[in-house]
Design a protein around this motif. Structure first.
Motif, mmCIF file in Angstrom:
data_model
loop_
_atom_site.group_PDB
_atom_site.id
_atom_site.type_symbol
_atom_site.label_atom_id
_atom_site.label_comp_id
_atom_site.label_asym_id
_atom_site.label_seq_id
_atom_site.Cartn_x
_atom_site.Cartn_y
_atom_site.Cartn_z
ATOM 1 N N LEU A 1 -6.032 -7.725 -0.737
ATOM 2 C CA LEU A 1 -5.456 -9.005 -0.319
ATOM 3 C C LEU A 1 -6.523 -9.930 0.259
ATOM 4 C CD1 LEU A 1 -2.123 -7.832 1.373
ATOM 5 C CD2 LEU A 1 -2.355 -9.120 -0.763
ATOM 6 N N LEU A 2 -7.430 -9.359 1.044
ATOM 7 C CA LEU A 2 -8.506 -10.166 1.606
ATOM 8 C C LEU A 2 -9.396 -10.745 0.511
ATOM 9 C CD1 LEU A 2 -9.748 -8.143 4.716
ATOM 10 C CD2 LEU A 2 -8.382 -10.228 4.692
ATOM 11 N N ILE A 3 -9.752 -9.908 -0.446
ATOM 12 C CA ILE A 3 -10.612 -10.371 -1.540
ATOM 13 C C ILE A 3 -9.924 -11.468 -2.331
ATOM 14 C CG2 ILE A 3 -11.657 -9.674 -3.736
ATOM 15 C CD1 ILE A 3 -12.168 -6.908 -2.404
ATOM 16 N N ASP A 4 -8.654 -11.259 -2.635
ATOM 17 C CA ASP A 4 -7.915 -12.281 -3.387
ATOM 18 C C ASP A 4 -7.851 -13.597 -2.614
ATOM 19 O OD1 ASP A 4 -7.498 -10.437 -5.366
ATOM 20 O OD2 ASP A 4 -5.405 -10.036 -4.852
ATOM 21 N N ALA A 5 -7.680 -13.498 -1.298
ATOM 22 C CA ALA A 5 -7.569 -14.707 -0.475
ATOM 23 C C ALA A 5 -8.915 -15.399 -0.276
ATOM 24 C CB ALA A 5 -6.962 -14.351 0.881
ATOM 25 N N LEU A 6 -10.002 -14.636 -0.332
ATOM 26 C CA LEU A 6 -11.321 -15.228 -0.151
ATOM 27 C C LEU A 6 -11.705 -16.150 -1.300
ATOM 28 C CD1 LEU A 6 -13.466 -12.237 1.182
ATOM 29 C CD2 LEU A 6 -12.942 -14.349 2.406
ATOM 30 N N PHE A 7 -11.237 -15.835 -2.487
ATOM 31 C CA PHE A 7 -11.647 -16.606 -3.656
ATOM 32 C C PHE A 7 -10.440 -17.118 -4.431
ATOM 33 C CE2 PHE A 7 -15.390 -14.080 -2.696
ATOM 34 C CZ PHE A 7 -16.358 -15.073 -2.695
ATOM 35 N N ARG B 1 -14.070 -12.205 -7.337
ATOM 36 C CA ARG B 1 -13.226 -11.107 -6.863
ATOM 37 C C ARG B 1 -13.657 -9.779 -7.480
ATOM 38 N NH1 ARG B 1 -7.176 -13.624 -7.759
ATOM 39 N NH2 ARG B 1 -7.179 -15.164 -6.070
ATOM 40 N N ARG B 2 -13.974 -9.810 -8.761
ATOM 41 C CA ARG B 2 -14.319 -8.574 -9.470
ATOM 42 C C ARG B 2 -15.555 -7.912 -8.861
ATOM 43 N NH1 ARG B 2 -14.525 -10.724 -14.197
ATOM 44 N NH2 ARG B 2 -12.277 -10.584 -14.462
ATOM 45 N N HIS B 3 -16.525 -8.706 -8.456
ATOM 46 C CA HIS B 3 -17.731 -8.142 -7.835
ATOM 47 C C HIS B 3 -17.386 -7.437 -6.520
ATOM 48 C CE1 HIS B 3 -20.612 -9.649 -10.685
ATOM 49 N NE2 HIS B 3 -20.216 -10.908 -10.511
ATOM 50 N N LEU B 4 -16.488 -8.024 -5.749
ATOM 51 C CA LEU B 4 -16.098 -7.388 -4.488
ATOM 52 C C LEU B 4 -15.231 -6.157 -4.724
ATOM 53 C CD1 LEU B 4 -15.413 -10.527 -2.270
ATOM 54 C CD2 LEU B 4 -17.139 -8.775 -1.868
ATOM 55 N N TYR B 5 -14.353 -6.220 -5.721
ATOM 56 C CA TYR B 5 -13.575 -5.024 -6.067
ATOM 57 C C TYR B 5 -14.505 -3.856 -6.386
ATOM 58 C CZ TYR B 5 -9.488 -8.094 -6.899
ATOM 59 O OH TYR B 5 -8.464 -9.000 -6.792
ATOM 60 N N ARG B 6 -15.557 -4.159 -7.146
ATOM 61 C CA ARG B 6 -16.489 -3.100 -7.556
ATOM 62 C C ARG B 6 -17.204 -2.499 -6.352
ATOM 63 N NH1 ARG B 6 -20.138 -4.353 -12.651
ATOM 64 N NH2 ARG B 6 -18.010 -4.376 -13.477
ATOM 65 N N LEU B 7 -17.564 -3.332 -5.392
ATOM 66 C CA LEU B 7 -18.194 -2.805 -4.175
ATOM 67 C C LEU B 7 -17.255 -1.858 -3.452
ATOM 68 C CD1 LEU B 7 -20.566 -2.965 -2.085
ATOM 69 C CD2 LEU B 7 -19.238 -4.763 -0.947
ATOM 70 N N VAL B 8 -16.011 -2.255 -3.314
ATOM 71 C CA VAL B 8 -15.016 -1.407 -2.642
ATOM 72 C C VAL B 8 -14.843 -0.091 -3.385
ATOM 73 C CG1 VAL B 8 -12.584 -1.200 -2.018
ATOM 74 C CG2 VAL B 8 -13.804 -3.332 -1.583
ATOM 75 N N GLU B 9 -14.709 -0.177 -4.701
ATOM 76 C CA GLU B 9 -14.480 1.044 -5.497
ATOM 77 C C GLU B 9 -15.676 1.982 -5.450
ATOM 78 O OE1 GLU B 9 -13.691 -0.614 -9.283
ATOM 79 O OE2 GLU B 9 -11.680 -1.349 -8.732
ATOM 80 N N SER B 10 -16.881 1.415 -5.417
ATOM 81 C CA SER B 10 -18.076 2.281 -5.466
ATOM 82 C C SER B 10 -18.411 2.889 -4.114
ATOM 83 C CB SER B 10 -19.272 1.483 -5.990
ATOM 84 O OG SER B 10 -19.592 0.438 -5.092
ATOM 85 N N GLU B 11 -18.057 2.225 -3.013
ATOM 86 C CA GLU B 11 -18.468 2.711 -1.689
ATOM 87 C C GLU B 11 -17.349 3.360 -0.898
ATOM 88 O OE1 GLU B 11 -21.077 0.790 0.801
ATOM 89 O OE2 GLU B 11 -22.140 -0.353 -0.753
ATOM 90 N N LEU B 12 -16.109 3.039 -1.211
ATOM 91 C CA LEU B 12 -14.990 3.612 -0.455
ATOM 92 C C LEU B 12 -14.215 4.550 -1.374
ATOM 93 C CD1 LEU B 12 -13.722 0.445 1.473
ATOM 94 C CD2 LEU B 12 -15.433 2.134 2.171
ATOM 95 N N ARG B 13 -14.802 5.682 -1.634
ATOM 96 C CA ARG B 13 -14.182 6.640 -2.555
ATOM 97 C C ARG B 13 -13.133 7.484 -1.848
ATOM 98 N NH1 ARG B 13 -17.108 6.571 -7.139
ATOM 99 N NH2 ARG B 13 -19.252 5.808 -7.026
#
Length: 226
Positions: A112-118, A210-222
């Motif tokens: 939700l934060l990522i979607d709201a940021l951009f 948004r996609r770049h931030l999603y990828r960061l979340v997926e790669s670091e918060l497993r």
């Protein structure tokens, strides 16, 4: 305080009879209310014109008060614009925090934060945010009001992200050995993407940001799940 525009003096004198009635009414309002009304009026001006292009006369006209009323309550135009920027930024991040608090889990909250940021609408916020940055570097600021304000905004923003990650780890939703490090990278990537989005050099859509931030979340918060 000297007017931001030389012609402010003439404007004030020419409108004294009309302002006298309005000023009498405004004396029944607490000082805090009058200051807030002036600051509120400055927010859309900054968003539309930029910090450097807004003067005392502009703020007075937008607030429906005399230049003298503005200068009575504020020591400088920089003080007005600083408070206006802080007001906008605090509202923006308060709305993000409220959305995150209502999410079912930390993963949903980050999405939700990522979607709201951009979004197309948040381009206005990012323009003000970077203007806020540059204003701190540009103006003479002996009390370091801009710098301390920026530091406080970042501290609050980092705390919000870190708290979401730590909550996700505690709930077993995330695995993250360094929530603080993730927070720094998330905030830095957000700022960098926002600047690229505004300059469009190279071009960047809201969806790609948004996609770049999603990828960061997926790669670091497993997660530990399948």
């Amino acid at each position: 305080m000297a007017p931001h525009h030389p012609e402010d003096v003439g404007v004030k004198a020419a409108k004294t009879p009309r302002r006298a009635v309005a000023a009498a009414d405004r004396t029944r309002q607490p000082t805090e209310v009058r200051r807030r009304l002036i600051v509120e009026a400055a927010v859309p001006l900054i968003a539309e014109r930029g910090y450097a292009s807004v003067g005392v006369r502009d703020v007075a006209a937008a607030a429906g008060v005399s230049v003298g009323t503005v200068t009575y309550h504020f020591g400088s135009v920089q003080e007005i614009l600083s408070e206006a920027m802080v007001l906008h930024i605090e509202r923006y991040y308060a709305a993000l925090n409220e959305a995150a608090e209502e999410a079912a889990g930390s993963g949903e909250a980050l999405r939700l934060l990522i979607d709201a940021l951009f979004t197309e609408d948040t381009d206005r916020h990012w323009r003000m945010w970077f203007d806020y940055w540059s204003a701190g570097d540009r103006d003479q600021d002996p009390e370091q009001a801009f710098a301390s304000g920026q530091a406080k905004r970042y501290e609050d923003w980092h705390s919000q992200i870190r708290a979401l990650v730590e909550r996700g780890v505690a709930d077993g939703e995330f695995t993250c050995e360094d929530p603080t490090g993730f927070t720094v990278r998330f905030a830095a990537l957000s700022d960098g993407l926002a600047l690229q989005r505004l300059r469009q050099s190279p071009a960047l859509s809201t969806e790609d940001a948004r996609r770049h931030l999603y990828r960061l979340v997926e790669s670091e918060l497993r997660t530990d799940g399948p």
